[in-house]
Motif scaffolding. Sequence first.
Motif, PDB file in Angstrom:
ATOM      1  N   ALA A 239       0.892  -1.164   0.109  1.00 42.95           N
ATOM      2  CA  ALA A 239       0.035   0.016  -0.064  1.00 42.95           C
ATOM      3  C   ALA A 239       0.833   1.272  -0.140  1.00 42.95           C
ATOM      4  N   MET A 240       0.677   2.206  -0.619  1.00 37.15           N
ATOM      5  CA  MET A 240       1.577   3.299  -1.053  1.00 37.15           C
ATOM      6  C   MET A 240       1.597   4.226   0.113  1.00 37.15           C
ATOM      7  N   HIS A 241       0.716   3.999   1.016  1.00 39.98           N
ATOM      8  CA  HIS A 241       0.646   5.104   2.330  1.00 39.98           C
ATOM      9  C   HIS A 241       1.926   4.279   3.292  1.00 39.98           C
ATOM     10  N   GLU A 242       2.112   3.137   2.866  1.00 39.63           N
ATOM     11  CA  GLU A 242       3.336   2.395   4.068  1.00 39.63           C
ATOM     12  C   GLU A 242       4.465   2.844   3.478  1.00 39.63           C
ATOM     13  N   ALA A 243       4.707   2.958   2.011  1.00 42.30           N
ATOM     14  CA  ALA A 243       6.135   3.587   1.416  1.00 42.30           C
ATOM     15  C   ALA A 243       6.120   5.152   1.828  1.00 42.30           C
ATOM     16  N   ALA A 244       4.884   5.843   2.022  1.00 36.20           N
ATOM     17  CA  ALA A 244       4.965   7.066   2.384  1.00 36.20           C
ATOM     18  C   ALA A 244       5.240   7.289   3.754  1.00 36.20           C
ATOM     19  N   ASP A 245       4.825   6.337   4.608  1.00 35.10           N
ATOM     20  CA  ASP A 245       5.460   6.388   6.125  1.00 35.10           C
ATOM     21  C   ASP A 245       6.845   6.290   6.148  1.00 35.10           C
ATOM     22  N   ALA A 246       7.474   5.256   5.367  1.00 38.65           N
ATOM     23  CA  ALA A 246       8.964   5.129   5.364  1.00 38.65           C
ATOM     24  C   ALA A 246       9.588   6.172   4.911  1.00 38.65           C
ATOM     25  N   ALA A 247       8.894   7.213   4.071  1.00 35.36           N
ATOM     26  CA  ALA A 247       9.492   8.614   3.785  1.00 35.36           C
ATOM     27  C   ALA A 247       9.339   9.685   4.762  1.00 35.36           C
ATOM     28  N   ALA A 248       8.371   9.175   5.766  1.00 33.75           N
ATOM     29  CA  ALA A 248       7.951  10.367   6.869  1.00 33.75           C
ATOM     30  C   ALA A 248       7.149  11.650   6.183  1.00 33.75           C
ATOM     31  N   MET A 249       6.534  11.303   5.013  1.00 36.68           N
ATOM     32  CA  MET A 249       5.500  12.136   4.298  1.00 36.68           C
ATOM     33  C   MET A 249       4.165  11.654   4.397  1.00 36.68           C
ATOM     34  N   GLU A 251       0.824  10.728   2.181  1.00 42.84           N
ATOM     35  CA  GLU A 251       0.781  10.001   1.052  1.00 42.84           C
ATOM     36  C   GLU A 251       0.619  10.886  -0.190  1.00 42.84           C
ATOM     37  N   ARG A 252      -0.031  12.076  -0.031  1.00 43.19           N
ATOM     38  CA  ARG A 252      -0.205  12.926  -1.344  1.00 43.19           C
ATOM     39  C   ARG A 252       1.086  13.411  -1.852  1.00 43.19           C
ATOM     40  N   ASN A 253       1.837  13.939  -0.611  1.00 38.76           N
ATOM     41  CA  ASN A 253       3.275  14.699  -0.892  1.00 38.76           C
ATOM     42  C   ASN A 253       4.190  13.711  -1.291  1.00 38.76           C
ATOM     43  N   PHE A 254       4.173  12.466  -0.867  1.00 41.72           N
ATOM     44  CA  PHE A 254       5.285  11.304  -1.179  1.00 41.72           C
ATOM     45  C   PHE A 254       4.989  11.160  -2.726  1.00 41.72           C
ATOM     46  N   LEU A 255       3.694  11.133  -3.095  1.00 41.84           N
ATOM     47  CA  LEU A 255       3.465  10.524  -4.636  1.00 41.84           C
ATOM     48  C   LEU A 255       3.910  11.586  -5.482  1.00 41.84           C
ATOM     49  N   ARG A 256       3.661  13.092  -5.112  1.00 41.71           N
ATOM     50  CA  ARG A 256       4.238  14.201  -5.971  1.00 41.71           C
ATOM     51  C   ARG A 256       5.622  14.219  -5.767  1.00 41.71           C
ATOM     52  N   ARG A 257       6.535  14.147  -4.604  1.00 49.57           N
ATOM     53  CA  ARG A 257       7.960  14.149  -4.761  1.00 49.57           C
ATOM     54  C   ARG A 257       8.641  13.070  -5.323  1.00 49.57           C
ATOM     55  N   PHE A 258       8.066  11.864  -5.172  1.00 47.28           N
ATOM     56  CA  PHE A 258       8.549  10.719  -5.867  1.00 47.28           C
ATOM     57  C   PHE A 258       8.646  10.875  -7.343  1.00 47.28           C
ATOM     58  N   LYS A 259       7.651  11.323  -7.941  1.00 49.47           N
ATOM     59  CA  LYS A 259       7.528  11.504  -9.075  1.00 49.47           C
ATOM     60  C   LYS A 259       8.568  12.458  -9.971  1.00 49.47           C
ATOM     61  N   ILE A 260       8.648  13.503  -8.967  1.00 48.04           N
ATOM     62  CA  ILE A 260       9.638  14.685  -9.228  1.00 48.04           C
ATOM     63  C   ILE A 260      11.108  14.155  -9.252  1.00 48.04           C
ATOM     64  N   GLU A 261      11.481  13.648  -8.108  1.00 49.25           N
ATOM     65  CA  GLU A 261      12.733  13.249  -7.715  1.00 49.25           C
ATOM     66  C   GLU A 261      13.195  12.280  -8.458  1.00 49.25           C
ATOM     67  N   THR A 262      12.357  11.070  -9.068  1.00 51.64           N
ATOM     68  CA  THR A 262      13.111   9.854  -9.803  1.00 51.64           C
ATOM     69  C   THR A 262      12.307   9.908 -11.055  1.00 51.64           C
ATOM     70  N   GLY A 263      11.103  10.687 -11.542  1.00 52.60           N
ATOM     71  CA  GLY A 263      11.077  10.651 -12.979  1.00 52.60           C
ATOM     72  C   GLY A 263       9.834   9.513 -13.184  1.00 52.60           C
ATOM     73  N   GLN A 264       9.407   8.952 -12.203  1.00 57.11           N
ATOM     74  CA  GLN A 264       8.371   7.870 -12.271  1.00 57.11           C
ATOM     75  C   GLN A 264       7.693   7.778 -11.060  1.00 57.11           C
ATOM     76  N   THR A 265       6.502   7.235 -11.037  1.00 51.66           N
ATOM     77  CA  THR A 265       5.713   6.921 -10.064  1.00 51.66           C
ATOM     78  C   THR A 265       6.302   5.885  -9.021  1.00 51.66           C
ATOM     79  N   PRO A 266       5.830   6.034  -7.807  1.00 51.12           N
ATOM     80  CA  PRO A 266       6.185   4.726  -6.962  1.00 51.12           C
ATOM     81  C   PRO A 266       5.738   3.501  -7.507  1.00 51.12           C
ATOM     82  N   ASN A 267       4.243   3.560  -8.172  1.00 52.75           N
ATOM     83  CA  ASN A 267       3.819   2.186  -8.374  1.00 52.75           C
ATOM     84  C   ASN A 267       4.578   1.859  -9.980  1.00 52.75           C
TER      85      ASN A 267
END
Length: 325
Positions: A239-249, A251-267
């Motif tokens: 569940a993506m909220h678990e990955a967001a927890d690992a980033a201490a963010m 879920e909404r901010n995590f999805l946005r930042r992951f895309k910006i910083e890696t060029g792809q979505t977490p999924n």
Amino acid sequence: MPLTAHQPSRGGSAVAFAARSAGKAIGVVVFNGFSLPEMARLVEAFQLANTMSAPHADAGLQSAPWRVTLLSPSGGRIASDSSAFVWTEGFDEHVPSSPFDTLFLVEGSGLSAALRDRRVTHWFTRAESNGERLIASARSLRWLRAPSRRAAAFEDAHTIHHDAMRHASRVSETRFAAALQLIEADQGAAIAQRVQRQIAHRTESPFPVSADAIAKRGPSEQIQAAMHWLEAHWNESVAMHEAADAAAMSERNFLRRFKIETGQTPNAFLQRLRFDAICRLLVQTDLPVEHIARRCGIGNGVRLARLLRSRLGVTPAEYRRAPVL
């Protein structure tokens, strides 16, 4: 991104830019799972350079300095990492008498299979012997230039793709810089700078720190923590909220930042991890397809077969027997 494309007839022709009778030939080689944004940025750079030179030539595309062709080993439809498809020309359509000036390799998950096919490595060897420049990750170039390693174990090819994926932002910037250098050498620094500024303007982020600046410095510690968490749990129900927890963010901010910083979505990152594991297990083990599907979090063999067919155009049995591009 405004592209002036030659549309394929009957689904088999490549996307081509400018007239075939004019300009230096640029080949952008893509493999299944390639980065669509990077491919588009490379193509747009040369298209913009053509557009900026056209007013001085007063002859339109017939005198354009660049013609860009999308290539793949076998041609036809190739899937990007976002599941969007592009049409490509096959290697066999280009003979030694019509070489490219430069070839840009945009690696993807299909690279592993391609590097196991002697026809592919022979094509690149012939291209270099014709004086065509290859722009790719350092590891891909080392593999292509080392014939004695081509029969090595599959995991070496897998490592090349995994390494390219980890350093995707840096490799992408290197290829884009090489494109700008070609434009500058042929058309001057002024046009190269205009191309760079225009593409940067189109990709500006509405956030205080631009996406381009973030990509250049690489993922933050928070996003890296989430990536490590996904790498440790890719074979589970995630569940993506678990990955967001690992980033201490959130879920909404995590999805946005992951895309910006890696060029792809977490999924997309998670699905790449699973797909790489599927390919590795199919080649390295005799495990049943159903077992591999469950181990890789795909669910069942039918879904695994559907995924392999959509990405590489082969069945699990065909992939085990030999690479089919």
